[in-house]
Structure formats: structure tokens, C-alpha cells
Enzyme design. Structure first.
Site, PDB file in Angstrom:
ATOM      1  N   HIS A 463       0.810  -1.209   0.000  1.00  0.00           N
ATOM      2  CA  HIS A 463       0.000   0.000   0.000  1.00  0.00           C
ATOM      3  C   HIS A 463       0.848   1.266   0.000  1.00  0.00           C
ATOM      4  CE1 HIS A 463      -2.993   2.864   1.933  1.00  0.00           C
ATOM      5  NE2 HIS A 463      -3.691   2.362   0.943  1.00  0.00           N
ATOM      6  N   HIS A 620      -7.092  12.960   2.630  1.00  0.00           N
ATOM      7  CA  HIS A 620      -6.520  11.630   2.443  1.00  0.00           C
ATOM      8  C   HIS A 620      -5.109  11.488   3.003  1.00  0.00           C
ATOM      9  CE1 HIS A 620      -5.037   8.202  -0.203  1.00  0.00           C
ATOM     10  NE2 HIS A 620      -6.173   7.715   0.265  1.00  0.00           N
TER      11      HIS A 620
END
Length: 721
Positions: A463, A620
Site C-alpha cells: 500500500h 486523504h
């Protein structure tokens, strides 16, 4: 195996025993100290809904938030609710993060979700739809059209809709058809005019056609008719010789989470493709029906779909308000947020007569911190990779790809680099949820171009957001690194708020080289110095930093923890923050979504403040800042405080060292936490209170507008100089 250490954070040399678990101080933490993560997620989606309900926002933006709410809730059911059901069905009813049985949590979710979906429907029918109509955009009904308008739409139906419709009868010769997940359908009861026998038919509303059909204009007002309304008023054309007795809309949600046993799959791509096919046939978990559906039709659906009454959601029409995304094509800028134009980061602005900046020269001069979408992805990250692809002195490019867009210039830059003879490594995470098919396509295209494509480590999703360029300069190799908080996706970079650090620091380059070696081969390194890497040592490193603030507070030194994440769920991290709070550390948490930490625990959470900000951009970025006795240590990266991020993913945080960048990150964080900023405050009992106006009714500061104006001002100052 990923193995990381930080020496310059005061964590010792890179040896395993330096990362022993932090010894918990003798502090008693209360029971029941976490919020249920699923209910907290529903609270997050309620905050999205509150934006749609806000009459001060532009009308088309409010419609967009309704569509986002619907899309979010679909994913919640497909993944989170499906996971709880799977635990129950398989007998693995492991308690949730608050110690409750999954069946009890499912009951709570059902109650909360039913109430939210009804509120969502009311927001459309009573608030947003009338507001749009007042602004000149009407979502109308067939019966409200003139004869001329009906005739024009009938012609549209015959030409564009009728040929692709596929009515499926249900009778002794035709079994009940398969209902695909998230499809909008019409349940139709018909009667044979000759025999008098009644039958059932299912008609799928074609997803490839516009959900809102524009009515031919006769004035300034733009009018749209839902596609299912157009179809339902022409059912006679589909069943000639039959009497249409009734029709009702319904929609099914299925379990669409993907499960892959990697260690049993020799070819991950093939296994994933097969699983994507199986995804379409996952078990039903939610049935949405129009509120006018009769009991006979409903009983048939419940029986054939093998679904419970608890999983039925009776809602006003129209169902599936994701269809409001189609209003994005309406040309009414006056009904949207004022445009924000991203600027080129100051360091990457061309100088002199050149039309294109030398990105490498800028990074050699100083580290560069970029803030998207306020600063352009195209003229920073994309320019970095494109310059690397065409630069003859660049020998190699290594990059992680988690989510990419369909026409990604980032991927094209990697292809161009490989085709020009450079060594290119792309770590493609094909298991990125709901982007699996897209990532498979790009992985194969990259392989055909000669890129070395790898899929990371078995059992772990990769990720982290990393790019490394190796360039030969005066007989020496120099590393140019980018560590980001967001995906290498030019499309989402326009609406996702993220940070990225560019640096030519040799130590970061060495750290990334070693990390990429772990991801692509079998090297095991223990010498990371400016990175914190999961799954082995990110949690331990953060726990040490949190405990360091606790110890400073006990010693009477300045102590402050600031954490910005999408989700705050991990119990070990939360407990460490509680202990820091008990010691007097000021703990500020800025979270977008799920938050399991509580602020109403006397003696435990007294010094903890939690805020949430939602708006035109999706917050984010992840920031982890520690006061460190007046010498702040700040990290940015990809990790949220969730079990999957800390234990089952490869994540990376990089320490930001330039004092200017540290100040920029802290100022940004502190603006968000300021009482004068528009935000939601977490209060007692997990209630989120919106603070959007002051005591005099004046709007509070919009963080995103303020940030954009500050960055524009920074650019103007540079141009004046």
C-alpha cells in the site's frame, strides 16, 4: 519479510531487540473504551449526508454528496457487512473490536442503516430535488410531461433503449433469473389476456445507458427523466398480448469482497481473475425495494433470493441515487464550487526562458514538499516520472502502483522508460479492492513493454506510495526519491488531498533501494533510517514515539501529539494515546472516517481532541507529528491506524526534516484543529457535532479554501521576487 528501524528518531540501531514492545506504564484503562468501528463508519457517512443537507452549499454539489453517500454505503455492505455475515455463516463469530457478537452488530447496523437510508431519501425528495428545481434543473416524472415531450421520449426509447432490454419471464419453464449485484431492476407482474394466468418477469435497467434521460428543451429549464421511469411506461412494448398488472423497482447488493489464498495460487493474476468472476455471484446481503411494492412480489423476491426481512430496505423512489453522479455533465458552473486551479509547486516552476522545469535540479537544491490537489500532480509527480523516462542519464526507475487511472500517464512514463532501455521495476498491487481488474490490465501492458512487474509479498498488500529514480551524475549514482500519502493516480489527485516528499537525500535513497529489494526479491534488511515500515516495525516505532511524549509530559517537558489519518481503529495505538493523555500530553486527532477512540472517559481522554473535516476534497493525507521537547518530529506516509495497515500491508512513513516543511505540516494541522475552522467535533457517546458557523451565525473558516488561497499567495510571492 519487511523489517524496518529508525535510528535518527532516537530509536537505537537497526537491531530487532531495539523494537521490543513498549512497556506499558501502570495506568488503569477503563473497559468499554472503544467505539464500534462499523457504527463509527455509518457516523462518517452521516457526515457526508449532512453536506448534502446543507442549504449553503451549491445545488449540484449537494446532489453529488447524495451520490457519494449511496456509493459509500454500497461498498460498506459489500465489504464490511458481508464480512460480518461470513463470520456468522462459517461459525467464526469472532467478537468485534468492542467485544460484541457479529449478529448483535448486524442488528445495530440494520437499524442505523435503515434510518440513514430513509434520511438520505428524504434529503433528495424534500431538500435537494426542490433546490435543483428552483435553480432550473428538474428531475421529473412521466405523467408530468406534455404529449409532445412524451412522444419525443417514446422515440428515444424505441431507438436507444428497447433494443438492449432483456425481459426474463419466471414460470415452470423459466427459473428465477440471477440478479447481479448493484443492478437496478423492475419486478413486473403480467397476466395472459387469453388464459388469465398471472406470471412474474424481471427486467434489468441497462447500466450502460444514461440513468437520467434529458427531456427535449422548450425553455431555460433543464429537465431529466429517470431511465427506469421511461422503461416502466413502455412495458406494453415488451409484453405484447399481455396485461401489465404492476411493476416495482428493486436492487440487490451482494458480497463482493475478494478472497485469494495466495500460497495456494501459483499464478496470482489467474487466481484473481477467477475470483473476480465469482464475485458477481456472491451471496445477497441487502435488498432495496420501492416503497410501493406489494407483498406478493416482495415475498417472491425474499424466497428466491434467500434473504431475511432484516435485509430488506423499503425506500421511496428512485432507488440507487448513485445515478445523481450523471448530473456532473450538466453545464451549470454557478451551481458548483468555485473552480480551484492547482498551481505548479514553486520549486518546480520553470526559470528563465525555459518552458519546462528541471525537476532533478530542483530536488538536488532542496527537498520539495508538494500538497495535492492545491499543487498540481501533473507538474510535480507526473513531470518527475516523465523527465526520468526521457533523461539519458537515468539508469533505473522503481515504483509502487496501488491504484491507477485508465489512461495513466504515470504508467505510460514507465513504459516509455523501459522501451528506451532503462531498468524499470513496477510493483503492481493487483489486490487493490475494486480496482483489481484495472490493475491486471496495466500489469500485463507493463510486462509486454519490458517492465519488471512484481506483485509484492505473499499475504501482504503493498500500500506504500514510493518512487525511486537512479541517475548517473559525474560518474556517481544519485537517488531521487518520492514518498507520498496518495496513489499515483492523476484523476483522483484532483479531488484527493495528499502530500508528497521529493528528496535527493542519500539515506532515503538507500532506504528505498533496500525496501524495493525486499518487495521484489529475497533480501532482508534491517537498516532503514528515515523510514518506518509495516508490517513489522511501524506500529512499534509509533508506540515508542507516543510513549516518548508521555515520558516528556511526566518530566514536565513540552508534549504534544498530532495525528491525521483516514481511520483510527487500532486498539494498541489508541491505548497508548489514552496513556499519553493520562500523563498530560495534548493529543489532537484529525480523522476523516472511522474513529474508535472516545473523548468522554474521565481521567483517561481528558486531553484528547478529535475533529473531522469533509468538503470538496477528500482529506486523504496521513501526518504523524510529535513535539519531542521542542524539536518536532513529523512523518508522512500511507498508513492508517487499522489492523490491516499495521499488520497485513506494506506501509511506509518518511520523516520530514526540512524545518520549512515541518512548519507547513504543523500549521496545516493546527488550522484544521482551530475552533474557528469549519469541522465536526467528536463529543460524548460517539456523536459528531458539526461546527460551521460562529456564535453570530458567520461561516467558520473553510480549511480547503484557506489552504488554496495560501498556496496561491506563495506562488505570487515567488513571481514577484
Amino acid at each position: 519479510m519487511i523489517d524496518a528501524a529508525i535510528t535518527d528518531a532516537g530509536l537505537g540501531d537497526a537491531e530487532d531487540d531495539d523494537f521490543d514492545a513498549v512497556e506499558a506504564p501502570d495506568s488503569q484503562l477503563p473497559d468499554h473504551r472503544y467505539h464500534d468501528r462499523e457504527i463509527s463508519w455509518l457516523a462518517f457517512n452521516q457526515r457526508v449526508l449532512e453536506l448534502a443537507e446543507d442549504p449553503t452549499l451549491p445545488e449540484l454539489e449537494r446532489a453529488n454528496f447524495l451520490a457519494i453517500f449511496a456509493s459509500n454505503l454500497d461498498e460498506f455492505f459489500m465489504v464490511r457487512v458481508a464480512g460480518l455475515k461470513r463470520r456468522i455463516v462459517t461459525g467464526l463469530a469472532v467478537p468485534t473490536n468492542v467485544g460484541r457478537a457479529p449478529s448483535d452488530v448486524l442488528a445495530d447496523i440494520s437499524n442505523e442503516a435503515h434510518a440513514l437510508q430513509l434520511r438520505h431519501a428524504r434529503a433528495w425528495t424534500e431538500l435537494v430535488r426542490p433546490a435543483l428545481a428552483d435553480a432550473g434543473i428538474e428531475i421529473t416524472e412521466w405523467d408530468l410531461l406534455t404529449e409532445a415531450e412524451q412522444a419525443a421520449l417514446t422515440e428515444y426509447f424505441q431507438v436507444h433503449v428497447f433494443p438492449v432490454l432483456m425481459p426474463l419471464a419466471v414460470d415452470p419453464a423459466h427459473p428465477f433469473p440471477y440478479i447481479s449485484g448493484l443492478s437496478l431492476n423492475l419486478a413486473i407482474r403480467i397476466r395472459n389476456a387469453r388464459t388469465g394466468r398471472q406470471d412474474f418477469a424481471r427486467l434489468k435497467v441497462p447500466p450502460m445507458l444514461p440513468r437520467l434521460v434529458e427531456v427535449p428543451r422548450t425553455g431555460e429549464i433543464a429537465r431529466y427523466l429517470p431511465l427506469e421511469d421511461l422503461i416502466s411506461n413502455h412495458l406494453g412494448d415488451l409484453f405484447p398480448g399481455m396485461e401489465v398488472l404492476d411493476h416495482h423497482a428493486f436492487r440487490l447488493t451482494r458480497n463482493e469482497d475478494v478472497e485469494i489464498e495466495e500460497d495456494e495460487s501459483e499464478n496470482l493474476i489467474q487466481a484473481l481473475e477467477a475470483e473476480l468472476l465469482r464475485r458477481r455471484f456472491g451471496p445477497p446481503i441487502r435488498l432495496e425495494i420501492a416503497d410501493d411494492m406489494d407483498d406478493v412480489t416482495l415475498d417472491l423476491l425474499i424466497k428466491e433470493l434467500d434473504i431475511t426481512d432484516q435485509e430488506v430496505y423499503r425506500l421511496p423512489s428512485p432507488l440507487d441515487l448513485r445515478g445523481l453522479f450523471s448530473l456532473s455533465r450538466v453545464d451549470r458552473p454557478d451551481l458548483r464550487y468555485p473552480p480551484h486551479v492547482p498551481t505548479t509547486p514553486v520549486a518546480f516552476q520553470p526559470t528563465g526562458s525555459s518552458s519546462r522545469a528541471d525537476v532533478f535540479a530542483a530536488i538536488r537544491k532542496n527537498d520539495v514538499l508538494v500538497h495535492h490537489p492545491y499543487e498540481s500532480f501533473n507538474t510535480s509527480v507526473q513531470a518527475f516520472l516523465e523527465q526520468a523516462a526521457r533523461d539519458p542519464h537515468v539508469l533505473a526507475i522503481k515504483q509502487t502502483l496501488y491504484r491507477t487511472s485508465g489512461d495513466s500517464p504515470v504508467v505510460q512514463a514507465l513504459i516509455d522508460a523501459a522501451e528506451s532501455g532503462k531498468q524499470v521495476l513496477a510493483l503492481v498491487e493487483v489486490k487493490a479492492r475494486f480496482d483489481e481488474a484495472n490493475n491486471i490490465v496495466w500489469a500485463r501492458k507493463l510486462e509486454k513493454a519490458g517492465v519488471h512487474v512484481v506483485y509484492g509479498l505473499v499475504g501482504l498488500k503493498t500500500h506504500c506510495k514510493l518512487a525511486l529514480v537512479i541517475r548517473e551524475e559525474e560518474g556517481q549514482l544519485r537517488h531521487y526519491s518520492h514518498v507520498g500519502t496518495g496513489n499515483y493516480n492523476p484523476k483522483t489527485s484532483r479531488i484527493y488531498e495528499d502530500f508528497g516528499l521529493f528528496t535527493a537525500d542519500a539515506q532515503v535513497g538507500k532506504d528505498l533501494t533496500r525496501l524495493f529489494n525486499e518487495l521484489s526479491g529475497y533480501a532482508i534488511e534491517k537498516k532503514f533510517k528515515r523510514l518506518l515500515v509495516a508490517p513489522l516495525h511501524l506500529r512499534k516505532g509509533l508506540l515508542r514515539l507516543i510513549d516518548g511524549e508521555r515520558k516528556n509530559a511526566v518530566a514536565g517537558k513540552p508534549a504534544h501529539i498530532r495525528i491525521k489519518v483516514n481511520s483510527m481503529v487500532d486498539e494498541e495505538i489508541i491505548d497508548a494515546l489514552y496513556r499519553a493523555s493520562q500523563a498530560g500530553v495534548k493529543v489532537d486527532i484529525w480523522v476523516r472516517g472511522i474513529c474508535s477512540i472516545k473523548v468522554d472517559l474521565p481521567g483517561t481522554s481528558d486531553n484528547i481532541t478529535v475533529r473531522s473535516i469533509l468538503g470538496r476534497y477528500l482529506e486523504h493525507s496521513r501526518i504523524f507529528a510529535f513535539e519531542n521537547d521542542g524539536e518536532p518530529q513529523v512523518h508522512i506516509g500511507s498508513a492508517d491506524m487499522m489492523h490491516r495497515n499495521l499488520d497485513r500491508r506494506v506501509e511506509a512513513l518518511v520523516r520530514v526534516t526540512d524545518p520549512r516543511h515541518v512548519k507547513e505540516l504543523l500549521d496545516f494541522f493546527d488550522l484544521a484543529m482551530d475552533d474557528r475552522t469549519n469541522s465536526w467535533h467528536l463529543a460524548a457517546d460517539g456523536v459528531w457535532e458539526r461546527h460551521s458557523v460562529d456564535a453570530n451565525g458567520k461561516p467558520l473558516i473553510d480549511l480547503q479554501d484557506k489552504t488554496m488561497s495560501q498556496i496561491h499567495r506563495r506562488r505570487r510571492v515567488r513571481s514577484v521576487r
